[in-house]
Design a protein around this motif. Structure first.
Motif, PDB file in Angstrom:
ATOM      1  N   GLU A   1      36.023  32.889  47.595  1.00 21.57           N
ATOM      2  CA  GLU A   1      35.762  32.640  46.215  1.00 21.57           C
ATOM      3  C   GLU A   1      34.339  33.318  45.821  1.00 21.57           C
ATOM      4  O   GLU A   1      34.463  33.885  44.529  1.00 21.57           O
ATOM      5  N   ARG A   2      33.450  33.341  46.660  1.00 21.98           N
ATOM      6  CA  ARG A   2      32.195  33.951  46.077  1.00 21.98           C
ATOM      7  C   ARG A   2      32.345  35.599  46.080  1.00 21.98           C
ATOM      8  O   ARG A   2      31.752  36.083  45.215  1.00 21.98           O
TER       9      ARG A   2
ATOM     10  N   GLU B   1      33.664  36.347  42.920  1.00 13.38           N
ATOM     11  CA  GLU B   1      32.895  36.191  41.725  1.00 13.38           C
ATOM     12  C   GLU B   1      31.877  37.435  41.777  1.00 13.38           C
ATOM     13  O   GLU B   1      31.681  38.078  40.730  1.00 13.38           O
TER      14      GLU B   1
ATOM     15  N   LYS C   1      40.427  35.017  39.905  1.00 14.77           N
ATOM     16  CA  LYS C   1      40.665  34.362  41.174  1.00 14.77           C
ATOM     17  C   LYS C   1      42.151  33.621  41.151  1.00 14.77           C
ATOM     18  O   LYS C   1      42.605  33.192  42.308  1.00 14.77           O
TER      19      LYS C   1
END
Length: 350
Positions: free
Chosen positions: A33-34, A37, A43
């Motif tokens: 997820e990071r 980003e 996503k």
């Protein structure tokens, strides 16, 4: 009973660290997820390598792939810092990629695994410093042009007076030209790093351009002998004339720096139906195969410590990027103790 002092444990924060994994069999990429980003990707949808490359500045993709190729060959880990386009406004953020290539038992590469970190401080300070230096470099161009003009007027005035003044003024002109080349290199380096390098192609005779550059070096460099083999004339290409002039200056400058005084530097051209090829050959110490992999990277100064050559490690990197921007290629042939031959190839037009 002896008591031992308990040392404090340093906590490591992994919350800002993203991880990525590329399957080389399917070319699928997995992002945490990071990492999504940082790469500024959606996503909710699968991510492909093309999505990632679109976020990168094009010139820096080539340098990243160059390091990746070296990692495939050596098995070493790689680290690369680059500017990433993020958001709809196209603002740049600085990131650091770390990774390694994973091999199976047959020594075949199967995965690339790594981490990504955003560098906000580098974005705020490093890029601003680069912009400031680019602005200063641009402002220096005008006074340097004026200085050169006055030196050349003084040189003409003292040409027939039989003193050493003419020789000193010629040396001054050469140093001003070196400063101008350095400024041009830095301005182009800044444009490449920010993805804003612009090319203004037009049709011109490459052989005439090379002849002008070689004549310049012959008049202003007394410590080397130059020989230009023009080949077939004329040789027309469609390219940015100023950028190609800078490329040839950088190649000859590199040959001068890394070859012995009074040695010969040869420049030759040949052409086929589709391409024009330029070679700059020196009689220097040559370059090992190991060092050749590093030669066209930013700020690389292979052999500079041994030879005492001055420079900033920008010239050959800019040669590669400018030629790649024209759809051409750059390569070299070199052996230690036998000198080096640097080649560039550009598409030819009738």
């Amino acid at each position: 009973m002896m008591m031992t002092e308990e040392l404090p444990v340093k906590k490591v924060d992994f919350s800002d660290l993203g991880f990525w994994d590329v399957n080389l069999n399917t070319m699928e990429i997995t992002l945490c997820e990071r990492a999504k980003e940082i790469f500024a990707v959606n996503k909710e949808y699968p991510v492909s390598l093309s999505h990632i490359f679109k976020r990168m500045v094009q010139s820096q993709i080539r340098e990243f792939l160059f390091k990746l190729k070296n990692s495939f060959s050596t098995g070493n880990r790689f680290t690369h810092e680059l500017a990433l386009k993020a958001g709809h406004e196209g603002e740049l953020r600085r990131i650091r990629l770390n990774g390694y290539v994973d091999f199976n038992n047959s020594k075949t590469p199967i995965r690339i695994i790594g981490a990504i970190t955003e560098l906000p401080e580098a974005e705020e300070t490093g890029l601003k410093k680069t912009d400031l230096l680019a602005m200063v470099s641009h402002e220096l161009k005008s006074p340097l042009t004026t200085i050169k003009l006055y030196i050349q007027l003084a040189e003409k005035t003292n040409r027939n007076k039989g003193s050493d003044m003419g020789k000193y003024l010629s040396l001054a002109v050469r140093e001003v030209d070196n400063m101008n080349l350095l400024m041009d290199n830095f301005l182009n380096l800044t444009s490449i790093e920010t993805g804003s390098l612009k090319l203004y192609p037009k049709r011109f005779d490459l052989s005439s351009l090379i002849s002008e550059v070689v004549d310049h070096w012959t008049r202003n460099t007394l410590c080397h002998r130059f020989r230009y083999d023009e080949g077939i004339l004329p040789m027309f290409i469609n390219a940015d004339q100023l950028k190609i002039r800078q490329v040839i200056h950088n190649l000859i400058s590199n040959a001068v720096k890394y070859s012995s005084p009074k040695s010969k530097i040869e420049i030759c051209c040949k052409c086929s139906v589709e391409a024009v090829e330029i070679c700059v050959k020196d009689q220097g110490e040559g370059i090992s195969e190991e060092d050749q992999d590093k030669l066209f990277t930013r700020f690389s100064r292979v052999g500079a410590q041994e030879s005492g050559a001055a420079g900033h490690g920008m010239g050959l990197y800019l040669v590669r990027e400018i030629i790649a921007g024209h759809g051409g290629r750059v390569w070299l042939n070199s052996k230690v103790g036998e000198g080096s031959e640097f080649y560039i190839s550009l598409p030819r037009i009738p």
